[in-house]
Write a protein that holds these residues in place. Structure first.
Motif, PDB file in Angstrom:
ATOM      1  N   LYS A   6     -13.868 -41.151 -18.920  1.00 47.13           N
ATOM      2  CA  LYS A   6     -14.277 -41.706 -17.634  1.00 47.13           C
ATOM      3  C   LYS A   6     -14.291 -40.556 -16.628  1.00 47.13           C
ATOM      4  O   LYS A   6     -13.556 -39.573 -16.790  1.00 47.13           O
ATOM      5  N   PRO A   7     -15.088 -40.645 -15.567  1.00 45.01           N
ATOM      6  CA  PRO A   7     -15.166 -39.546 -14.592  1.00 45.01           C
ATOM      7  C   PRO A   7     -13.817 -39.094 -14.062  1.00 45.01           C
ATOM      8  O   PRO A   7     -13.565 -37.891 -13.918  1.00 45.01           O
ATOM      9  N   GLU A   8     -12.901 -40.030 -13.795  1.00 39.35           N
ATOM     10  CA  GLU A   8     -11.595 -39.643 -13.257  1.00 39.35           C
ATOM     11  C   GLU A   8     -10.750 -38.911 -14.312  1.00 39.35           C
ATOM     12  O   GLU A   8     -10.006 -37.981 -13.978  1.00 39.35           O
ATOM     13  N   ASP A   9     -10.894 -39.300 -15.574  1.00 30.25           N
ATOM     14  CA  ASP A   9     -10.170 -38.614 -16.644  1.00 30.25           C
ATOM     15  C   ASP A   9     -10.759 -37.221 -16.888  1.00 30.25           C
ATOM     16  O   ASP A   9     -10.026 -36.271 -17.169  1.00 30.25           O
ATOM     17  N   ARG A  10     -12.067 -37.129 -16.790  1.00 28.75           N
ATOM     18  CA  ARG A  10     -12.731 -35.824 -16.924  1.00 28.75           C
ATOM     19  C   ARG A  10     -12.259 -34.884 -15.824  1.00 28.75           C
ATOM     20  O   ARG A  10     -11.887 -33.738 -16.081  1.00 28.75           O
ATOM     21  N   ALA A  11     -12.238 -35.358 -14.584  1.00 28.68           N
ATOM     22  CA  ALA A  11     -11.807 -34.532 -13.449  1.00 28.68           C
ATOM     23  C   ALA A  11     -10.345 -34.117 -13.609  1.00 28.68           C
ATOM     24  O   ALA A  11      -9.999 -32.953 -13.367  1.00 28.68           O
ATOM     25  N   ALA A  12      -9.484 -35.041 -14.024  1.00 28.10           N
ATOM     26  CA  ALA A  12      -8.069 -34.712 -14.216  1.00 28.10           C
ATOM     27  C   ALA A  12      -7.904 -33.668 -15.313  1.00 28.10           C
ATOM     28  O   ALA A  12      -7.137 -32.713 -15.169  1.00 28.10           O
ATOM     29  N   GLY A  13      -8.632 -33.818 -16.402  1.00 26.44           N
ATOM     30  CA  GLY A  13      -8.551 -32.853 -17.498  1.00 26.44           C
ATOM     31  C   GLY A  13      -9.049 -31.485 -17.095  1.00 26.44           C
ATOM     32  O   GLY A  13      -8.427 -30.464 -17.421  1.00 26.44           O
ATOM     33  N   LEU A  14     -10.146 -31.444 -16.382  1.00 25.21           N
ATOM     34  CA  LEU A  14     -10.696 -30.155 -15.949  1.00 25.21           C
ATOM     35  C   LEU A  14      -9.802 -29.469 -14.927  1.00 25.21           C
ATOM     36  O   LEU A  14      -9.805 -28.243 -14.846  1.00 25.21           O
ATOM     37  N   SER A  15      -9.024 -30.240 -14.193  1.00 26.13           N
ATOM     38  CA  SER A  15      -8.122 -29.610 -13.217  1.00 26.13           C
ATOM     39  C   SER A  15      -7.048 -28.782 -13.916  1.00 26.13           C
ATOM     40  O   SER A  15      -6.463 -27.893 -13.315  1.00 26.13           O
ATOM     41  N   THR A  16      -6.801 -29.055 -15.193  1.00 28.75           N
ATOM     42  CA  THR A  16      -5.824 -28.277 -15.961  1.00 28.75           C
ATOM     43  C   THR A  16      -6.488 -27.125 -16.720  1.00 28.75           C
ATOM     44  O   THR A  16      -5.794 -26.373 -17.407  1.00 28.75           O
ATOM     45  N   LEU A  17      -7.798 -27.014 -16.603  1.00 29.26           N
ATOM     46  CA  LEU A  17      -8.567 -25.967 -17.293  1.00 29.26           C
ATOM     47  C   LEU A  17      -9.420 -25.219 -16.259  1.00 29.26           C
ATOM     48  O   LEU A  17     -10.644 -25.349 -16.230  1.00 29.26           O
ATOM     49  N   PRO A  18      -8.785 -24.427 -15.401  1.00 28.47           N
ATOM     50  CA  PRO A  18      -9.504 -23.846 -14.262  1.00 28.47           C
ATOM     51  C   PRO A  18     -10.635 -22.882 -14.617  1.00 28.47           C
ATOM     52  O   PRO A  18     -11.528 -22.658 -13.793  1.00 28.47           O
ATOM     53  N   ASP A  19     -10.630 -22.321 -15.818  1.00 24.49           N
ATOM     54  CA  ASP A  19     -11.682 -21.371 -16.181  1.00 24.49           C
ATOM     55  C   ASP A  19     -12.883 -22.035 -16.850  1.00 24.49           C
ATOM     56  O   ASP A  19     -13.861 -21.365 -17.170  1.00 24.49           O
ATOM     57  N   TRP A  20     -12.801 -23.333 -17.079  1.00 24.84           N
ATOM     58  CA  TRP A  20     -13.900 -24.091 -17.678  1.00 24.84           C
ATOM     59  C   TRP A  20     -14.655 -24.813 -16.568  1.00 24.84           C
ATOM     60  O   TRP A  20     -14.057 -25.281 -15.603  1.00 24.84           O
ATOM     61  N   HIS A  21     -15.976 -24.900 -16.725  1.00 17.81           N
ATOM     62  CA  HIS A  21     -16.814 -25.505 -15.692  1.00 17.81           C
ATOM     63  C   HIS A  21     -17.785 -26.488 -16.322  1.00 17.81           C
ATOM     64  O   HIS A  21     -18.236 -26.291 -17.457  1.00 17.81           O
ATOM     65  N   LEU A  22     -18.112 -27.529 -15.568  1.00 19.63           N
ATOM     66  CA  LEU A  22     -19.133 -28.464 -16.031  1.00 19.63           C
ATOM     67  C   LEU A  22     -20.480 -27.748 -16.112  1.00 19.63           C
ATOM     68  O   LEU A  22     -20.811 -26.927 -15.250  1.00 19.63           O
ATOM     69  N   CYS A  23     -21.240 -28.066 -17.117  1.00 20.55           N
ATOM     70  CA  CYS A  23     -22.581 -27.495 -17.287  1.00 20.55           C
ATOM     71  C   CYS A  23     -23.558 -28.215 -16.374  1.00 20.55           C
ATOM     72  O   CYS A  23     -23.432 -29.420 -16.133  1.00 20.55           O
ATOM     73  N   ASP A  24     -24.533 -27.495 -15.894  1.00 20.45           N
ATOM     74  CA  ASP A  24     -25.612 -28.109 -15.127  1.00 20.45           C
ATOM     75  C   ASP A  24     -26.522 -28.880 -16.072  1.00 20.45           C
ATOM     76  O   ASP A  24     -26.900 -28.375 -17.134  1.00 20.45           O
ATOM     77  N   GLY A  25     -26.846 -30.100 -15.707  1.00 17.91           N
ATOM     78  CA  GLY A  25     -27.835 -30.861 -16.444  1.00 17.91           C
ATOM     79  C   GLY A  25     -27.338 -31.603 -17.669  1.00 17.91           C
ATOM     80  O   GLY A  25     -28.118 -32.261 -18.356  1.00 17.91           O
ATOM     81  N   ARG A  26     -26.049 -31.491 -17.975  1.00 20.05           N
ATOM     82  CA  ARG A  26     -25.511 -32.255 -19.107  1.00 20.05           C
ATOM     83  C   ARG A  26     -24.007 -32.390 -18.966  1.00 20.05           C
ATOM     84  O   ARG A  26     -23.359 -31.623 -18.250  1.00 20.05           O
ATOM     85  N   GLU A  27     -23.457 -33.354 -19.644  1.00 20.05           N
ATOM     86  CA  GLU A  27     -22.017 -33.577 -19.597  1.00 20.05           C
ATOM     87  C   GLU A  27     -21.357 -32.748 -20.693  1.00 20.05           C
ATOM     88  O   GLU A  27     -21.194 -33.172 -21.838  1.00 20.05           O
ATOM     89  N   ALA A  28     -21.011 -31.525 -20.332  1.00 25.47           N
ATOM     90  CA  ALA A  28     -20.377 -30.570 -21.234  1.00 25.47           C
ATOM     91  C   ALA A  28     -19.621 -29.573 -20.366  1.00 25.47           C
ATOM     92  O   ALA A  28     -19.860 -29.475 -19.159  1.00 25.47           O
ATOM     93  N   ILE A  29     -18.701 -28.834 -20.991  1.00 22.35           N
ATOM     94  CA  ILE A  29     -17.978 -27.795 -20.271  1.00 22.35           C
ATOM     95  C   ILE A  29     -18.271 -26.447 -20.905  1.00 22.35           C
ATOM     96  O   ILE A  29     -18.596 -26.355 -22.088  1.00 22.35           O
ATOM     97  N   PHE A  30     -18.145 -25.404 -20.089  1.00 24.62           N
ATOM     98  CA  PHE A  30     -18.548 -24.060 -20.494  1.00 24.62           C
ATOM     99  C   PHE A  30     -17.518 -23.040 -20.020  1.00 24.62           C
ATOM    100  O   PHE A  30     -16.947 -23.168 -18.934  1.00 24.62           O
ATOM    101  N   ARG A  31     -17.347 -22.020 -20.838  1.00 21.72           N
ATOM    102  CA  ARG A  31     -16.557 -20.856 -20.427  1.00 21.72           C
ATOM    103  C   ARG A  31     -17.083 -19.624 -21.155  1.00 21.72           C
ATOM    104  O   ARG A  31     -17.470 -19.696 -22.323  1.00 21.72           O
TER     105      ARG A  31
END
Length: 98
Positions: A6-31
């Motif tokens: 869910k969006p709130e779980d995604r945001a909470a998870g990403l807050s613990t992974l500061p060097d990872w970023h959401l990809c533009d144009g798709r629901e994925a993370i990148f580093r």
């Protein structure tokens, strides 16, 4: 069964992974990772490959000389799952020891 975050779980998870970023144009993370040389980059990839295989969750990645770009998404759910966040944490751990 793996579920899409869910969006709130995604945001909470990403807050613990500061060097990872959401990809533009798709629901994925990148580093992007940079290493001393090709051998170090390749060793990192080999270690991550073993982790990914144990999880049965595989990254999208590319390697050019000393740079390894990693994208994580769960194709079965069409976006991010807890598997992506866990693999990102494990990848960060490998990188910190390389």
């Amino acid at each position: 069964m793996v579920e899409r975050l869910k969006p709130e779980d995604r945001a909470a998870g990403l807050s613990t992974l500061p060097d990872w970023h959401l990809c533009d144009g798709r629901e994925a993370i990148f580093r992007s990772f940079k290493f001393k040389d090709f051998c170090e980059a390749f060793g990192f990839m080999a270690h991550v490959a073993l982790l990914a295989e144990r999880m049965n969750h595989h990254p999208e990645w590319s390697n050019v000389y000393r740079t390894v770009d990693v994208t994580l998404a769960t194709h079965d759910v069409g976006g991010l799952s807890a598997l992506d966040l866990e693999l990102a944490r494990q990848i960060d751990d490998v990188a910190s020891r390389t």
